[in-house]
Scaffold this active site. Structure first.
Site, PDB file in Angstrom:
ATOM      1  N   HIS A 210       0.931  -1.261  -0.297  1.00  0.00           N
ATOM      2  CA  HIS A 210      -0.174  -0.054   0.090  1.00  0.00           C
ATOM      3  C   HIS A 210       0.946   1.135   0.026  1.00  0.00           C
ATOM      4  O   HIS A 210       1.712   1.326   0.758  1.00  0.00           O
ATOM      5  CB  HIS A 210      -0.801   0.065   1.428  1.00  0.00           C
ATOM      6  N   SER A 212       0.746   5.548  -0.078  1.00  0.00           N
ATOM      7  CA  SER A 212      -0.215   6.711  -0.204  1.00  0.00           C
ATOM      8  C   SER A 212       0.638   7.834   0.504  1.00  0.00           C
ATOM      9  O   SER A 212       1.706   7.700   0.912  1.00  0.00           O
ATOM     10  CB  SER A 212      -1.432   6.559   0.686  1.00  0.00           C
TER      11      SER A 212
END
Length: 343
Positions: A210, A212
């Site tokens: 992930h 971000s």
């Protein structure tokens, strides 16, 4: 004898016991070999028994006593084995450095991506909302093995990388962090021990990633991937091939739905180590969209303690998530603790 003395000093700096002993043997010209007890000959005289060991000056002069050269000469000294602790005597549970950990006080951008921040500058009625072309950048990255088989050839890992870009010299807008990217990973890593085409296949991993920037609209950026890693090496040269598949819902993603147009579906990194220096070249992109990026870096041998000089050049899209669809050239310089395949 001066060369031999220098070689002895180089040997003393090697931490690994077996490699340090091999270094001393190389200087002395000795080949360790145990003769059978039944055929061992008695010492002819006490004088012969006490005869000092002679070092051939020519051999000592030509010998390369550097740690890098000794590592290259040992088949078991795999860069991937050391980086991922595939050695059978390694600890089952451990924490290690992962991607390069660095601090680059100077990072120059050929052009700045002001557009994502215009609404923020307008909301605070800033009269001077331009970003500086010169900023600082740093990265913190580690991985920890949470489980491994008894032979250590298979293990489960958690990794975390945080990369920040800091407008530290931009006092007009209070020196903000322009972007910070957070990347946790879960992965399983395995040691294949196969050879083909002159290369040794030493790493195969699969994991969830992930990434971000932890921001809200309009500057939020994120995506999720399944990432495989294939690690090949030959002597001091290594290839790290990483194909990936995006798994978040790009159709409902309003932040960066077209990110694979710029990042593509994988990257490949070449690593070459020579006398303590580390050179890397990364390339990625989407040929169908004619977009991508390259990154080249040079890391010096250790200068002060574990610190090494670090020079990085980048050209293309996506040096940071906020710039995923923005093309620029950058160059940065600073210090680092490790490269991607350091112990």
């Amino acid at each position: 004898m001066a060369n031999a003395a220098a070689g002895m000093q180089s040997c003393a700096e090697i931490r690994d016991d077996q490699r340090r002993l091999a270094c001393y043997d190389q200087i002395s010209g000795r080949t360790p070999e145990l003769a059978p007890l039944a055929t061992a000959k008695p010492v002819e005289s006490d004088t012969a028994a006490r005869k000092p060991m002679q070092v051939n000056a020519a051999d000592a002069k030509q010998a390369d006593f550097s740690e890098a050269a000794l590592t290259a000469s040992e088949p078991s000294a795999s860069m991937f084995d050391r980086a991922w602790s595939f050695e059978p005597d390694s600890d089952r549970y451990l924490i290690k450095l992962y991607r390069p950990n660095y601090l680059n006080p100077m990072r120059y951008q050929s052009r700045t991506n002001d557009q994502p921040f215009e609404s923020l500058f307008n909301s605070v009625e800033s009269t001077d909302g331009d970003l500086d072309k010169v900023e600082a950048a740093f990265q913190i990255s580690f991985k920890t093995r949470v489980w491994a088989t008894n032979d250590r050839r298979l293990g489960f890992w958690f990794a975390y990388t945080q990369q920040s870009f800091w407008q530290v010299y931009n006092g007009d807008i209070s020196s903000p962090f322009r972007d910070t990217n957070y990347m946790p990973e879960l992965k399983v890593a395995w040691q294949p021990q196969w050879s083909f085409g002159g290369f040794d296949w030493r790493l195969l991993s699969l994991g969830y990633t992930h990434e971000s920037n932890g921001r809200s609209d309009p500057i939020s950026r994120s995506w999720d991937r399944l990432v495989a890693e294939i690690g090949l090496e030959k002597d001091n040269f290594a290839l790290l091939i990483r194909p990936w598949i995006r798994i978040d819902d790009s159709s409902s993603d309003k932040d960066n739905p077209d990110i694979t147009d710029y990042y593509g579906y994988g990257d490949i990194t070449a690593i070459y180590k020579w006398r303590g220096h580390s050179f890397t070249l990364m390339a990625r992109g989407n040929p169908a969209e004619a977009k991508g990026a390259v990154r080249a870096s040079w890391m010096t041998p250790k200068l002060i303690g574990p610190l090494r000089g670090y020079l990085v050049g980048f050209s293309g899209y996506g040096d940071t998530l906020i710039d995923y669809n923005f093309k620029q050239n950058t160059i940065s310089i600073g210090i680092a603790l490790n490269d991607v395949l350091d112990r």
